[in-house]
Motif scaffolding. Structure first.
Motif, PDB file in Angstrom:
ATOM      1  N   PHE A   1      10.450   4.504  -4.002  1.00  0.00           N
ATOM      2  CA  PHE A   1      10.191   4.345  -2.567  1.00  0.00           C
ATOM      3  C   PHE A   1      11.002   3.186  -1.999  1.00  0.00           C
ATOM      4  O   PHE A   1      11.577   3.296  -0.905  1.00  0.00           O
ATOM      5  CB  PHE A   1       8.701   4.101  -2.338  1.00  0.00           C
ATOM      6  N   ILE A   2      11.054   2.066  -2.725  1.00  0.00           N
ATOM      7  CA  ILE A   2      11.793   0.892  -2.248  1.00  0.00           C
ATOM      8  C   ILE A   2      13.271   1.232  -2.073  1.00  0.00           C
ATOM      9  O   ILE A   2      13.906   0.812  -1.098  1.00  0.00           O
ATOM     10  CB  ILE A   2      11.612  -0.286  -3.220  1.00  0.00           C
ATOM     11  N   PHE A   3      13.829   2.006  -3.004  1.00  0.00           N
ATOM     12  CA  PHE A   3      15.228   2.422  -2.916  1.00  0.00           C
ATOM     13  C   PHE A   3      15.479   3.192  -1.611  1.00  0.00           C
ATOM     14  O   PHE A   3      16.436   2.909  -0.878  1.00  0.00           O
ATOM     15  CB  PHE A   3      15.581   3.284  -4.129  1.00  0.00           C
ATOM     16  N   VAL A   4      14.634   4.168  -1.324  1.00  0.00           N
ATOM     17  CA  VAL A   4      14.784   4.967  -0.102  1.00  0.00           C
ATOM     18  C   VAL A   4      14.550   4.093   1.134  1.00  0.00           C
ATOM     19  O   VAL A   4      15.249   4.229   2.150  1.00  0.00           O
ATOM     20  CB  VAL A   4      13.812   6.164  -0.106  1.00  0.00           C
ATOM     21  N   TYR A   5      13.583   3.194   1.046  1.00  0.00           N
ATOM     22  CA  TYR A   5      13.255   2.303   2.164  1.00  0.00           C
ATOM     23  C   TYR A   5      14.449   1.434   2.549  1.00  0.00           C
ATOM     24  O   TYR A   5      14.752   1.259   3.739  1.00  0.00           O
ATOM     25  CB  TYR A   5      12.058   1.438   1.781  1.00  0.00           C
TER      26      TYR A   5
ATOM     27  N   VAL B   1       7.946  10.955   0.498  1.00  0.00           N
ATOM     28  CA  VAL B   1       8.424   9.600   0.243  1.00  0.00           C
ATOM     29  C   VAL B   1       9.473   9.200   1.282  1.00  0.00           C
ATOM     30  O   VAL B   1       9.457   8.076   1.804  1.00  0.00           O
ATOM     31  CB  VAL B   1       9.009   9.495  -1.185  1.00  0.00           C
ATOM     32  N   VAL B   2      10.382  10.122   1.598  1.00  0.00           N
ATOM     33  CA  VAL B   2      11.423   9.835   2.596  1.00  0.00           C
ATOM     34  C   VAL B   2      10.797   9.578   3.966  1.00  0.00           C
ATOM     35  O   VAL B   2      11.176   8.637   4.676  1.00  0.00           O
ATOM     36  CB  VAL B   2      12.437  10.991   2.673  1.00  0.00           C
ATOM     37  N   PHE B   3       9.827  10.417   4.359  1.00  0.00           N
ATOM     38  CA  PHE B   3       9.149  10.227   5.637  1.00  0.00           C
ATOM     39  C   PHE B   3       8.451   8.864   5.698  1.00  0.00           C
ATOM     40  O   PHE B   3       8.534   8.155   6.695  1.00  0.00           O
ATOM     41  CB  PHE B   3       8.121  11.338   5.861  1.00  0.00           C
ATOM     42  N   GLU B   4       7.760   8.520   4.608  1.00  0.00           N
ATOM     43  CA  GLU B   4       7.039   7.252   4.574  1.00  0.00           C
ATOM     44  C   GLU B   4       8.007   6.074   4.633  1.00  0.00           C
ATOM     45  O   GLU B   4       7.749   5.070   5.304  1.00  0.00           O
ATOM     46  CB  GLU B   4       6.174   7.168   3.316  1.00  0.00           C
ATOM     47  N   ALA B   5       9.117   6.172   3.921  1.00  0.00           N
ATOM     48  CA  ALA B   5      10.123   5.105   3.930  1.00  0.00           C
ATOM     49  C   ALA B   5      10.743   4.955   5.314  1.00  0.00           C
ATOM     50  O   ALA B   5      10.995   3.843   5.788  1.00  0.00           O
ATOM     51  CB  ALA B   5      11.204   5.395   2.897  1.00  0.00           C
TER      52      ALA B   5
ATOM     53  N   THR C   1       0.832  -1.205   0.000  1.00  0.00           N
ATOM     54  CA  THR C   1       0.000   0.000   0.000  1.00  0.00           C
ATOM     55  C   THR C   1       0.866   1.254   0.000  1.00  0.00           C
ATOM     56  O   THR C   1       0.667   2.173  -0.806  1.00  0.00           O
ATOM     57  CB  THR C   1      -0.920   0.014   1.234  1.00  0.00           C
ATOM     58  N   THR C   2       1.850   1.301   0.907  1.00  0.00           N
ATOM     59  CA  THR C   2       2.734   2.465   1.006  1.00  0.00           C
ATOM     60  C   THR C   2       3.576   2.611  -0.255  1.00  0.00           C
ATOM     61  O   THR C   2       3.794   3.733  -0.734  1.00  0.00           O
ATOM     62  CB  THR C   2       3.657   2.326   2.234  1.00  0.00           C
ATOM     63  N   THR C   3       4.041   1.497  -0.800  1.00  0.00           N
ATOM     64  CA  THR C   3       4.825   1.534  -2.033  1.00  0.00           C
ATOM     65  C   THR C   3       3.982   2.073  -3.182  1.00  0.00           C
ATOM     66  O   THR C   3       4.436   2.911  -3.978  1.00  0.00           O
ATOM     67  CB  THR C   3       5.337   0.123  -2.382  1.00  0.00           C
ATOM     68  N   GLY C   4       2.741   1.613  -3.280  1.00  0.00           N
ATOM     69  CA  GLY C   4       1.852   2.056  -4.341  1.00  0.00           C
ATOM     70  C   GLY C   4       1.534   3.533  -4.260  1.00  0.00           C
ATOM     71  O   GLY C   4       1.363   4.203  -5.295  1.00  0.00           O
ATOM     72  N   GLU C   5       1.472   4.057  -3.046  1.00  0.00           N
ATOM     73  CA  GLU C   5       1.127   5.466  -2.858  1.00  0.00           C
ATOM     74  C   GLU C   5       2.330   6.393  -2.993  1.00  0.00           C
ATOM     75  O   GLU C   5       2.175   7.615  -3.021  1.00  0.00           O
ATOM     76  CB  GLU C   5       0.496   5.666  -1.474  1.00  0.00           C
TER      77      GLU C   5
END
Length: 449
Positions: free
Chosen positions: A41-45, A212-216, A31-35
């Motif tokens: 996002f995966i890279f930052v995560y 994106v950074v905050f979510e990751a 869900t978070t990746t899709g948004e």
């Protein structure tokens, strides 16, 4: 009586990885990746996991293995003052609350699995939506399913570390991977599925924003279960020769791997039928049954639905075992009661929280600030208790524990010596990077930034 230990290294890795792998990997991560732009996002995560997750995980491991006791007493020993035991107690309370309201969603998974077996999950979007609303609004089914799930967790924990937790993890974690791989193969075989694969693995770095950074950062923090004392409790069962760095890296890799595999399971199927990747939290119970119906012939959709909800139930169970174990271990040791009685106490409290949470979402509205009790429990743990526990743990290990004690644990009593530069990097991360990252996550969660 000597403290129980994991009997094998593979058992240790699978059990501890299981504490991190849960519905958050199968539900929250896609869900978070899709948004947030997919591959970017995966890279930052992954970067956030390396800089925040690994040092945070190792900090809890250091506290737990050096203490060799339940979470409360291990924190007391690490901080050399009884007040530090409060971090362990907060971690236990946080885990029990999470297990209580988390069991509601896990109960939905069990219900959907039973419905999938009877062929009642698939259908048009309107029917699927009505079925879900009927479930949530029901006065007793969600509560019963929640209690059933908690007792499944209880039945494993009550058997002990080697006979229950380790044995179950050796069975469930490989099975979880097998189910993932089977559904991934089915999903990626669909026409147009390659768009979903590209969404996951072809990054568009222009999509990396502050949000994106905050979510990751938040995903990395919550995915590894920092702040609940799960890792601290399990580390007390580690042997002295356990390599903490290697074990942490393997556990984090499994956690990230399952999350990415979940995306590889969901997004190719979603793209193949034109469902947007940012479908949100409804993805599992509303969107995906529709996707299965549209994407596969009925016999195949029937099997995929059963496998999918089996996977969800299994993922939920692997993570709740450690949550239950925190309270069981603490009560058993501190109240000097048998493991069976301690587990019963934890189970009863979790059942009460689970039933109240289930009822608050439909038939018996209750809560504060206009939100259900379920949402209140979620906000309390995610926004306050988890960040507080993780923040205090990094401060404890980085600033208050004797440096030689920390280094001795990092080196596993000299078996795996660290170079000076590696030790210095670890202390920089634990003293500065982790606390700042956790503080930012906390401020973001409560809406200050």
């Amino acid at each position: 009586m000597a403290k129980a230990k994991f009997a094998s290294r593979i058992g240790l890795i699978l059990a501890t990885a299981g504490s991190a792998v849960g519905l958050g990997n199968i539900w929250r991560f896609p869900t978070t990746t899709g948004e947030n732009g997919g591959a970017a996002f995966i890279f930052v995560y992954i970067i956030c996991t390396l800089l925040l997750g690994l040092p945070g995980m190792m900090s809890e491991f250091i506290v737990g293995r050096s203490g060799g006791c339940n979470a409360m007493r291990s924190y007391m020993k690490a901080g050399r003052h009884k007040l530090w035991g409060g971090i362990g107690i907060i971690g236990m309370l946080c885990a029990i609350i999470i297990l209580g309201f988390y069991s509601v969603v896990a109960g939905w998974c069990i219900y959907y699995l039973l419905q999938a077996i009877m062929g009642n999950v698939l259908g048009d979007a309107h029917t699927i939506n009505n079925n879900f609303e009927s479930l949530v609004g029901n006065a007793w089914i969600p509560s019963v399913m929640s209690v059933i799930f908690i007792f499944l967790t209880h039945s494993i924990v009550v058997r002990g570390v080697q006979g229950g937790i380790e044995k179950a993890s050796k069975l469930m974690m490989p099975l979880l991977f097998i189910l993932l791989i089977v559904i991934i193969c089915a999903s990626c075989s669909l026409p147009g599925a390659w768009q979903g694969v590209e969404f996951l693995f072809k990054p568009d770095f222009s999509k990396i924003t502050g949000k994106v950074v905050f979510e990751a950062l938040g995903q990395a923090f919550f995915s590894i279960s920092l702040g609940t004392a799960c890792l601290c409790t399990y580390a007390a069962y580690f042997k002295d020769e356990t390599n903490l760095l290697r074990s942490s890296a393997e556990i984090a890799s499994i956690d990230c791997g399952v999350a990415i595999m979940a995306g590889l399971m969901i997004f190719p199927a979603a793209f193949s039928v034109g469902v947007k990747p940012d479908a949100g939290p409804n993805l599992i119970f509303l969107t995906l049954p529709s996707v299965f119906t549209e994407a596969f012939p009925h016999p195949v959709a029937f099997v995929v639905a059963i496998l999918f909800f089996s996977l969800l139930t299994l993922a939920a169970l692997t993570s709740t075992i450690s949550m239950h174990e925190i309270g069981t271990s603490l009560l058993s040791e501190e109240l000097h009661i048998g493991r069976h009685k301690a587990a019963i106490c934890v189970t009863i409290v979790c059942c009460i929280i689970g039933i109240l949470s289930a009822l608050s979402m439909g038939p018996v509205p209750m809560g504060v600030m206009g939100k259900s009790l379920f949402s209140n429990f979620d906000a309390l743990t995610s926004n306050i208790l988890l960040p507080f526990g993780a923040f205090m743990t990094t401060l404890l290990v980085g600033w208050l524990m004797p440096r030689r004690t920390v280094i001795r644990q990092l080196n596993s009593h000299g078996l795996y010596p660290w170079k000076r530069i590696a030790v210095n990097i670890f202390f920089i991360l634990v003293r500065f990077v982790c606390p700042i990252g956790i503080a930012i996550t906390f401020l973001k969660q409560i809406g200050i930034i």
